[in-house]
Design a protein around this motif. Structure first.
Motif, PDB file in Angstrom:
ATOM      1  N   LEU A 225       3.898   0.115   7.687  1.00 58.11           N
ATOM      2  CA  LEU A 225       4.538   0.799   6.569  1.00 58.11           C
ATOM      3  C   LEU A 225       3.436   1.285   5.636  1.00 58.11           C
ATOM      4  CD1 LEU A 225       6.946   1.620   4.754  1.00 58.11           C
ATOM      5  CD2 LEU A 225       6.828  -0.686   3.746  1.00 58.11           C
ATOM      6  N   ILE A 226       3.377   2.587   5.442  1.00 58.44           N
ATOM      7  CA  ILE A 226       2.506   3.188   4.436  1.00 58.44           C
ATOM      8  C   ILE A 226       3.417   3.947   3.491  1.00 58.44           C
ATOM      9  CG2 ILE A 226       0.684   4.874   3.987  1.00 58.44           C
ATOM     10  CD1 ILE A 226      -0.501   4.210   6.691  1.00 58.44           C
ATOM     11  N   CYS A 227       3.392   3.574   2.224  1.00 57.03           N
ATOM     12  CA  CYS A 227       4.319   4.217   1.297  1.00 57.03           C
ATOM     13  C   CYS A 227       3.812   4.118  -0.136  1.00 57.03           C
ATOM     14  CB  CYS A 227       5.711   3.587   1.407  1.00 57.03           C
ATOM     15  SG  CYS A 227       5.842   1.900   0.782  1.00 57.03           S
ATOM     16  N   ARG A 228       4.478   4.855  -0.988  1.00 59.87           N
ATOM     17  CA  ARG A 228       4.203   4.741  -2.407  1.00 59.87           C
ATOM     18  C   ARG A 228       4.546   3.325  -2.863  1.00 59.87           C
ATOM     19  NH1 ARG A 228       3.246   9.584  -5.429  1.00 59.87           N
ATOM     20  NH2 ARG A 228       3.297   8.114  -7.176  1.00 59.87           N
ATOM     21  N   PRO A 229       3.734   2.749  -3.762  1.00 60.01           N
ATOM     22  CA  PRO A 229       4.018   1.389  -4.233  1.00 60.01           C
ATOM     23  C   PRO A 229       5.421   1.255  -4.815  1.00 60.01           C
ATOM     24  CG  PRO A 229       1.872   2.123  -5.021  1.00 60.01           C
ATOM     25  CD  PRO A 229       2.522   3.310  -4.381  1.00 60.01           C
ATOM     26  N   GLU A 230       5.922   2.339  -5.403  1.00 60.55           N
ATOM     27  CA  GLU A 230       7.243   2.303  -6.019  1.00 60.55           C
ATOM     28  C   GLU A 230       8.359   2.013  -5.017  1.00 60.55           C
ATOM     29  OE1 GLU A 230       4.865   5.543  -8.260  1.00 60.55           O
ATOM     30  OE2 GLU A 230       4.983   4.679  -6.244  1.00 60.55           O
ATOM     31  N   TRP A 231       8.105   2.287  -3.716  1.00 62.11           N
ATOM     32  CA  TRP A 231       9.138   2.120  -2.705  1.00 62.11           C
ATOM     33  C   TRP A 231       8.911   0.919  -1.790  1.00 62.11           C
ATOM     34  CZ3 TRP A 231      13.790   4.083  -2.603  1.00 62.11           C
ATOM     35  CH2 TRP A 231      14.052   5.230  -3.354  1.00 62.11           C
ATOM     36  N   ALA A 232       7.784   0.256  -1.922  1.00 56.45           N
ATOM     37  CA  ALA A 232       7.438  -0.799  -0.968  1.00 56.45           C
ATOM     38  C   ALA A 232       8.454  -1.942  -0.951  1.00 56.45           C
ATOM     39  CB  ALA A 232       6.046  -1.332  -1.272  1.00 56.45           C
ATOM     40  N   GLU A 233       8.774  -2.478  -2.104  1.00 55.60           N
ATOM     41  CA  GLU A 233       9.680  -3.635  -2.151  1.00 55.60           C
ATOM     42  C   GLU A 233      11.050  -3.287  -1.584  1.00 55.60           C
ATOM     43  OE1 GLU A 233      11.461  -6.881  -5.390  1.00 55.60           O
ATOM     44  OE2 GLU A 233       9.969  -5.399  -6.007  1.00 55.60           O
ATOM     45  N   ARG A 234      11.552  -2.131  -1.951  1.00 59.96           N
ATOM     46  CA  ARG A 234      12.877  -1.722  -1.480  1.00 59.96           C
ATOM     47  C   ARG A 234      12.905  -1.549   0.032  1.00 59.96           C
ATOM     48  NH1 ARG A 234      18.164  -1.703  -1.113  1.00 59.96           N
ATOM     49  NH2 ARG A 234      19.173   0.334  -1.115  1.00 59.96           N
ATOM     50  N   VAL A 235      11.908  -0.862   0.582  1.00 63.41           N
ATOM     51  CA  VAL A 235      11.879  -0.629   2.026  1.00 63.41           C
ATOM     52  C   VAL A 235      11.709  -1.941   2.774  1.00 63.41           C
ATOM     53  CG1 VAL A 235      10.615   0.464   3.903  1.00 63.41           C
ATOM     54  CG2 VAL A 235      11.069   1.741   1.799  1.00 63.41           C
ATOM     55  N   LEU A 236      10.800  -2.788   2.335  1.00 63.02           N
ATOM     56  CA  LEU A 236      10.572  -4.076   3.007  1.00 63.02           C
ATOM     57  C   LEU A 236      11.824  -4.942   2.975  1.00 63.02           C
ATOM     58  CD1 LEU A 236       6.960  -4.901   1.774  1.00 63.02           C
ATOM     59  CD2 LEU A 236       7.639  -4.335   4.101  1.00 63.02           C
ATOM     60  N   SER A 237      12.582  -4.885   1.872  1.00 60.07           N
ATOM     61  CA  SER A 237      13.806  -5.691   1.787  1.00 60.07           C
ATOM     62  C   SER A 237      14.853  -5.232   2.778  1.00 60.07           C
ATOM     63  CB  SER A 237      14.387  -5.615   0.355  1.00 60.07           C
ATOM     64  OG  SER A 237      14.937  -4.337   0.082  1.00 60.07           O
TER      65      SER A 237
END
Length: 240
Positions: A225-237
């Motif tokens: 997963l490479i993403c903007r920090p703003e989306w990391a928690e949401r995507v990982l969840s």
């Protein structure tokens, strides 16, 4: 020339060689892709063995030398990431040159020769503002089910694209916010993109949130997963 300068220089020169091979007009399709791989690989491997003879080396186009496992510093390269796209004369292919130090993607460069761009760890630029509606890059031929599921849940716009390097650099360049891959790759597919993405302040991990570790005996990497920090928690969840 320090390591970051060397990585960028080699990626840039290899990219020019690849454009020259393609511009010759002698080959096309798979034959062109094969010729490009061989040409760029020969140049990169010779240059690295000459310039950094004490370091390890792992290339997609070379037989693996497991002596690299005893090295702290290992160069990991993909002479043509997106051979199909290169052979089809598209722009969404890349050249990867990375240096992993103690397993971490520390230094690297990703050239996008078709766009006349090179992104490198020693010259990161500020990230563009993050839009409210995310854009997710996916494979143009076989998008992963997990990526499609996540995209639906967060109402993301899908952007089909070729090589792994091109997709990762779309996040770096601000053309998309999320690159989620679950279809399996190898270390050379992601080491340089991961190094550049980290230098730019992006989130880089496996889909369970663990870090990407390189120079392993088994070079297969199932996901990233490479993403903007703003989306990391949401995507990982959504992947947990």
């Amino acid at each position: 020339m320090n390591d970051a300068e060397l990585a960028a220089h080699l990626a840039q020169v290899a990219g020019k060689l690849l454009l020259d091979v393609r511009a010759s007009g002698v080959l096309s399709g798979q034959a062109l892709g094969k010729a490009g791989d061989e040409t760029a690989n020969e140049f990169l491997c010779h240059a690295l063995r000459t310039q950094r003879p004490d370091d390890g080396l792992l290339s997609e186009e070379e037989k693996d030398n497991l002596e690299r496992l005893s090295k702290s510093r290992v160069w990991i390269i993909d002479p043509v990431d997106g051979t199909r796209e290169y052979g089809e004369e598209r722009t969404d292919w890349a050249v990867h040159v990375a240096l992993a130090i103690d397993g971490r993607p520390e230094i690297g460069a990703v050239a996008l020769p078709g766009l006349d761009l090179i992104l490198r760890t020693d010259r990161p630029l500020p990230l563009a503002p993050c839009p409210k509606t995310p854009r997710m890059v996916v494979s143009r031929t076989r998008p992963a089910k997990e990526a499609l599921d996540v995209a639906e849940k967060i109402s993301a716009e899908l952007i089909p694209m070729g090589s792994a390097g091109a997709k990762a650099m779309a996040i770096v360049r601000g053309d998309a916010e999320i690159y989620l891959h679950t279809g399996g790759q190898y270390e050379w597919d992601s080491c340089a993109p991961a190094a550049v993405a980290l230098a730019y302040g992006l989130h880089v991990s496996r889909i369970d949130g663990s870090p990407m570790i390189y120079n392993q005996a088994d070079v297969y990497m199932p996901d990233l997963l490479i993403c903007r920090p703003e989306w990391a928690e949401r995507v990982l969840s959504l992947l947990g």
